[in-house]
Design a protein around this motif. Structure first.
Motif, PDB file in Angstrom:
ATOM      1  N   LEU A   1       0.794  -1.220   0.000  1.00  0.00           N
ATOM      2  CA  LEU A   1       0.000   0.000   0.000  1.00  0.00           C
ATOM      3  C   LEU A   1       0.834   1.282   0.000  1.00  0.00           C
ATOM      4  N   PRO A   2       1.903   1.399   0.806  1.00  0.00           N
ATOM      5  CA  PRO A   2       2.710   2.638   0.749  1.00  0.00           C
ATOM      6  C   PRO A   2       3.291   2.897  -0.642  1.00  0.00           C
TER       7      PRO A   2
ATOM      8  N   PRO B   1      11.709   3.416  -1.860  1.00  0.00           N
ATOM      9  CA  PRO B   1      10.428   2.731  -2.064  1.00  0.00           C
ATOM     10  C   PRO B   1      10.472   1.770  -3.251  1.00  0.00           C
ATOM     11  N   LEU B   2      11.328   0.778  -3.138  1.00  0.00           N
ATOM     12  CA  LEU B   2      11.493  -0.203  -4.213  1.00  0.00           C
ATOM     13  C   LEU B   2      10.540  -1.374  -3.981  1.00  0.00           C
ATOM     14  N   GLU B   3       9.801  -1.731  -5.005  1.00  0.00           N
ATOM     15  CA  GLU B   3       8.894  -2.866  -4.941  1.00  0.00           C
ATOM     16  C   GLU B   3       9.196  -3.796  -6.112  1.00  0.00           C
ATOM     17  N   SER B   4       8.964  -5.074  -5.932  1.00  0.00           N
ATOM     18  CA  SER B   4       9.205  -6.019  -7.021  1.00  0.00           C
ATOM     19  C   SER B   4       7.898  -6.339  -7.721  1.00  0.00           C
ATOM     20  N   GLU B   5       7.884  -6.130  -9.031  1.00  0.00           N
ATOM     21  CA  GLU B   5       6.770  -6.585  -9.853  1.00  0.00           C
ATOM     22  C   GLU B   5       7.119  -7.988 -10.339  1.00  0.00           C
ATOM     23  N   ARG B   6       6.311  -8.924  -9.971  1.00  0.00           N
ATOM     24  CA  ARG B   6       6.547 -10.305 -10.363  1.00  0.00           C
ATOM     25  C   ARG B   6       6.048 -10.498 -11.804  1.00  0.00           C
ATOM     26  N   GLY B   7       7.004 -10.602 -12.727  1.00  0.00           N
ATOM     27  CA  GLY B   7       6.666 -10.753 -14.136  1.00  0.00           C
ATOM     28  C   GLY B   7       6.698 -12.212 -14.547  1.00  0.00           C
TER      29      GLY B   7
END
Length: 424
Positions: free
Chosen positions: A94-95, A275-281
């Motif tokens: 959410l952040p 604010p690094l997030e992983s997009e699971r591709g």
């Protein structure tokens, strides 16, 4: 005067042996540095191996697009849709999404578009130079790409055309007959396409990484296949200590964090909250060899088909679920339905079980920009991560920019928009 103008520039360690880290390593070697790469899985694993193989310089727009907001509920409910958030991960993500929404504001979006465009404009030229230097020119095909539309109203197609053209992207509008003249195997349901003439693809992203690794080795590079767990900079000196999972330690003078989706904890150890997030591709690698001569992306289905040496790669779904959750087979399998719709003859007798499922982690920041450049807290620490969907596209260029920064040279592109301290 350059920062490192001694006869021998000394050593530097890079954390991460994906294509971003490999490209940076080679560019640093060309400037006279002795380079060691540290990676727990070796060269070219993860997203560098399983990406769509598309050098997507037409993608100048940030992912934070306000037009997706009314479409989100339908996308989340559609089992064949391109986007999913694992329920257990929603609160944790959410952040990131709040920052993502903030980047939809017009001024921020325009600024981020400009920064993406600055990288895209030089990326193909940098990759051409890199593959030439590494003697693997055959792994870069400059044959453009298509964005196809199925029964989409013409005014909507023209709106997309104008957006790209106004952003300076080289693009042509094709009707259905022109599309099938260019790519005869594509479905007759396709009524229009945007033809991006100045982009390219690779027929084997993993082989490209291995070619870079081979050149890195030939130039005297060292690859350490170990897991790094901690980075610490001594307060009384410029020494950096690396602690491995095995208990081994190493003292170095200069460090580059290029660990993709795993870069966040290292940045935190160095004093930065990123604010690094992983997009699971996901991709589904089908063994059928298509007659396509370029990547084909679908406007309606939000996925991409790329012709590969060993088959046809279907890719493009996005899932938020963190780094630890296992592969969700349905996220890969849904790509088969889309692939068969666009290439009905190729996949007429195929089944989804013919394909090989894969999932990897795209390192994404909410403004769609990477982190590139020197740490403002430690002058001997540098960053190159957060390349989101454009890691392959930007790898050669960001390798050059990083090497210029390390060597104390004036970079070809102003790195101010990509600084690690831009997040507050």
């Amino acid at each position: 005067m350059k920062e490192y103008d001694d006869e021998h520039r000394g050593t530097i360690a890079i954390v991460g042996a994906g294509i971003v880290g490999l490209a940076a390593a080679i560019e640093l070697q060309r400037k006279g540095f002795d380079v060691t790469i540290i990676d727990k899985e070796g060269a070219g694993s993860g997203a560098s191996k399983g990406n769509a193989g598309h050098f997507a310089t037409e993608q100048v727009f940030p992912l934070a697009d306000p037009t997706i907001l009314p479409k989100l509920p339908g996308m989340l409910m559609d089992p064949l849709g391109p986007f999913r958030i694992q329920p257990r991960y929603f609160v944790k993500a959410l952040p990131w999404f709040m920052r993502f929404l903030a980047n939809m504001l017009p001024r921020r979006r325009a600024k981020n578009t400009q920064a993406i465009t600055a990288l895209n404009q030089s990326s193909i030229a940098a990759m051409k130079q890199l593959v030439s230097f590494c003697h693997c020119e055959e792994l870069l095909t400059l044959n453009g790409s298509l964005l196809v539309f199925e029964n989409t109203p013409l005014d909507e197609v023209n709106k997309e055309l104008s957006a790209y053209a106004n952003a300076g992207v080289e693009v042509q509008l094709l009707d259905g007959a022109q599309v099938r003249k260019l790519e005869p195997s594509l479905s007759k349901t396709i009524t229009h396409a945007l033809y991006f003439t100045h982009v390219g693809h690779t027929s084997d992203p993993y082989r490209l990484c291995k070619a870079l690794e081979s050149k890195f080795n030939a130039l005297g590079g060292k690859l350490v296949t170990e897991e790094l767990v901690k980075v610490a900079v001594a307060k009384t000196s410029s020494t950096i200590q690396l602690d491995m999972a095995t208990g081994a330690t190493q003292q170095i003078k200069r460090l580059v964090i290029a660990a993709g989706a795993w870069s966040k904890p290292f940045a935190k150890q160095l004093g930065y909250s990123v604010p690094l997030e992983s997009e699971r591709g996901y991709h589904l690698m089908m063994p059928q060899i298509s007659t396509l001569s370029r990547p084909v992306a679908s406007y309606n289905r939000k996925f991409i088909i790329t012709p590969m040496t060993d088959g046809t790669r279907l890719a493009g779904t996005v899932e938020f679920g963190g780094l630890k959750a296992p592969l969700v087979a349905a996220r890969a399998d849904c790509l088969f339905t889309h692939g068969k719709a666009l290439l009905p003859t190729l996949f007429e007798s195929a089944t989804v079980t013919d394909g090989e499922r894969w999932m990897g982690f795209r390192p994404s920041l909410p403004d769609s920009l990477p982190v590139i450049g020197r740490s403002q807290k430690q002058s001997n620490v540098f960053f190159s991560f957060g390349h989101q969907h454009l890691g392959l596209t930007w790898s050669a260029l960001t390798g050059k920019l990083l090497a210029q920064e390390v060597a104390g040279e004036q970079s070809n592109i102003d790195l101010q928009p990509y600084r690690i301290d831009r997040f507050v």
